[in-house]
Design a protein around this motif. Structure first.
Motif, mmCIF file in Angstrom:
data_model
loop_
_atom_site.group_PDB
_atom_site.id
_atom_site.type_symbol
_atom_site.label_atom_id
_atom_site.label_comp_id
_atom_site.label_asym_id
_atom_site.label_seq_id
_atom_site.Cartn_x
_atom_site.Cartn_y
_atom_site.Cartn_z
ATOM 1 N N CYS A 69 0.671 -1.204 -0.117
ATOM 2 C CA CYS A 69 -0.072 0.053 -0.147
ATOM 3 C C CYS A 69 0.885 1.307 -0.003
ATOM 4 C CB CYS A 69 -1.082 0.020 1.350
ATOM 5 S SG CYS A 69 -0.334 0.240 2.918
ATOM 6 N N LYS A 70 1.958 1.233 0.617
ATOM 7 C CA LYS A 70 2.895 2.372 0.525
ATOM 8 C C LYS A 70 3.410 2.652 -0.796
ATOM 9 C CE LYS A 70 4.140 2.071 5.794
ATOM 10 N NZ LYS A 70 5.059 1.617 6.672
ATOM 11 N N ARG A 71 3.863 1.474 -1.449
ATOM 12 C CA ARG A 71 4.706 1.513 -2.597
ATOM 13 C C ARG A 71 3.689 2.182 -3.590
ATOM 14 N NH1 ARG A 71 7.384 -3.656 -4.203
ATOM 15 N NH2 ARG A 71 8.920 -2.989 -2.537
ATOM 16 N N TYR A 72 2.252 1.853 -3.739
ATOM 17 C CA TYR A 72 1.497 2.516 -4.553
ATOM 18 C C TYR A 72 0.449 3.401 -4.221
ATOM 19 C CZ TYR A 72 3.749 -1.300 -7.133
ATOM 20 O OH TYR A 72 4.500 -2.354 -7.709
ATOM 21 N N GLN A 73 0.700 3.723 -2.892
ATOM 22 C CA GLN A 73 -0.226 4.745 -2.256
ATOM 23 C C GLN A 73 -1.734 4.257 -2.562
ATOM 24 O OE1 GLN A 73 0.950 7.736 -0.522
ATOM 25 N NE2 GLN A 73 2.197 6.201 -0.123
ATOM 26 N N PRO A 91 0.341 4.972 7.015
ATOM 27 C CA PRO A 91 0.338 6.408 6.733
ATOM 28 C C PRO A 91 -1.146 6.732 6.948
ATOM 29 C CG PRO A 91 1.729 5.530 4.971
ATOM 30 C CD PRO A 91 1.161 4.195 5.591
ATOM 31 N N GLU A 92 -1.389 7.707 7.917
ATOM 32 C CA GLU A 92 -2.847 8.048 8.237
ATOM 33 C C GLU A 92 -3.567 8.371 7.122
ATOM 34 O OE1 GLU A 92 -2.829 11.303 11.055
ATOM 35 O OE2 GLU A 92 -1.706 10.080 12.435
ATOM 36 N N ASN A 93 -3.044 8.876 6.001
ATOM 37 C CA ASN A 93 -3.753 9.138 4.873
ATOM 38 C C ASN A 93 -4.120 8.023 4.075
ATOM 39 O OD1 ASN A 93 -0.883 8.811 4.035
ATOM 40 N ND2 ASN A 93 -1.760 9.648 1.922
ATOM 41 N N LEU A 94 -3.586 7.039 4.409
ATOM 42 C CA LEU A 94 -3.979 5.585 3.423
ATOM 43 C C LEU A 94 -5.075 4.843 4.292
ATOM 44 C CD1 LEU A 94 -0.658 4.516 1.787
ATOM 45 C CD2 LEU A 94 -2.586 5.976 0.821
#
Length: 278
Positions: A69-73, A91-94
């Motif tokens: 999820c971090k790699r592809y936001q 990340p909070e935004n995800l």
């Protein structure tokens, strides 16, 4: 709709569902590298994934989540219990916290949370629809509650747990506490319970049954095939494994349902689903 199991088994689970505009994953229980490799085998670009939905916090459902999820936001939808239990720092935004019975729209896809019995903090399964075809993803089912029955009755395509063979579990090397955890109503479904349940609650709209989440020690593809195949000669039957991705299925290639479709928006899922007690 297109759909597949990228991985399915007691060591890792990841399921892909998409229509022409939107694509989602349910669980990322194998490492991100293997998710990418298996997607590449099917011609799926990770950048097309619009959302990830997590059923619960056990490792075989979240192992690759943080990296992927971090790699592809990609935004992640999960219950507060699952997020706390995962101990992940995303990340909070995800992170999007949902109720177990919440209905989420991702473009033209509708994803309905399905509360269930399983030994996790706040688990749910999911029913995904484009308004015409309903795909139920039901694994990690401790026992068959009304919510599970309802999804089976609504499903055109059902990814369904057949976790263990009773005799293999009884005679196998697992310690007693683990055997009891698997079959105590909070763990998993046996092949025969899974079969009896689908035979009892399926409707004429079911066109594709995919068996998955097979135990590595207490089940086998051949046992599952022998158990289910005689009863499902008139619909498509597939078995998802831990070893490789399934083919990328297309709902348009399936035989048309024998009954008139029930559009998912006509059903009040929040009013229908109830919460199993903890």
């Amino acid at each position: 709709m297109n759909y597949c199991a990228l991985a399915s088994g007691s060591n890792g689970n990841c399921y892909y569902i998409a229509n022409a505009e939107n694509a989602i994953l349910i669980d990322v229980g194998i490492n991100a590298k293997h998710v990418e490799l298996r997607m590449a085998n099917l011609g799926i670009a990770p950048t097309t994934i619009k959302a990830i939905f997590i059923t619960h916090e056990h490792t075989d459902h979240i192992r690759g989540l943080a990296v992927f999820c971090k790699r592809y936001q990609i935004p992640v939808y999960m219950t507060i219990g699952s997020y706390r239990g995962s101990r992940l720092q995303l990340p909070e935004n995800l992170v999007h916290i949902i109720r177990r019975d919440e209905v989420i729209e991702v473009g033209s896809l509708t994803i309905c949370g399905v509360p269930k019995y399983h030994d996790a903090q706040e688990p749910c399964s999911f029913l995904v629809s484009d308004g015409e075809t309903n795909i139920g993803v039901l694994t990690d089912i401790g026992r068959v509650c009304d919510n599970v029955k309802h999804v089976i009755q609504q499903a055109d395509i059902l990814l369904w747990e057949a976790n263990y063979d009773e005799e293999l579990l009884d005679t196998g090397s697992y310690p007693f506490f683990l055997k009891n955890r698997i079959r105590n109503g909070w763990g998993h479904l046996s092949n025969h319970t899974a079969l009896e349940t689908v035979l009892k609650y399926r409707t004429c709209r079911l066109r594709h049954l995919i068996l998955g989440h097979l135990s590595g020690q207490n089940n086998s593809v051949e046992l599952v095939r022998q158990t289910f195949a005689p009863h499902f000669r008139k619909i498509k039957l597939s078995i998802a494994t831990r070893y490789q991705e399934t083919e990328l299925f297309d709902s348009r290639a399936l035989l048309p349902p024998l009954a008139t479709k029930i559009i998912i928006q006509q059903v009040s899922y929040q009013a229908t689903f109830v919460f199993p007690e903890s």
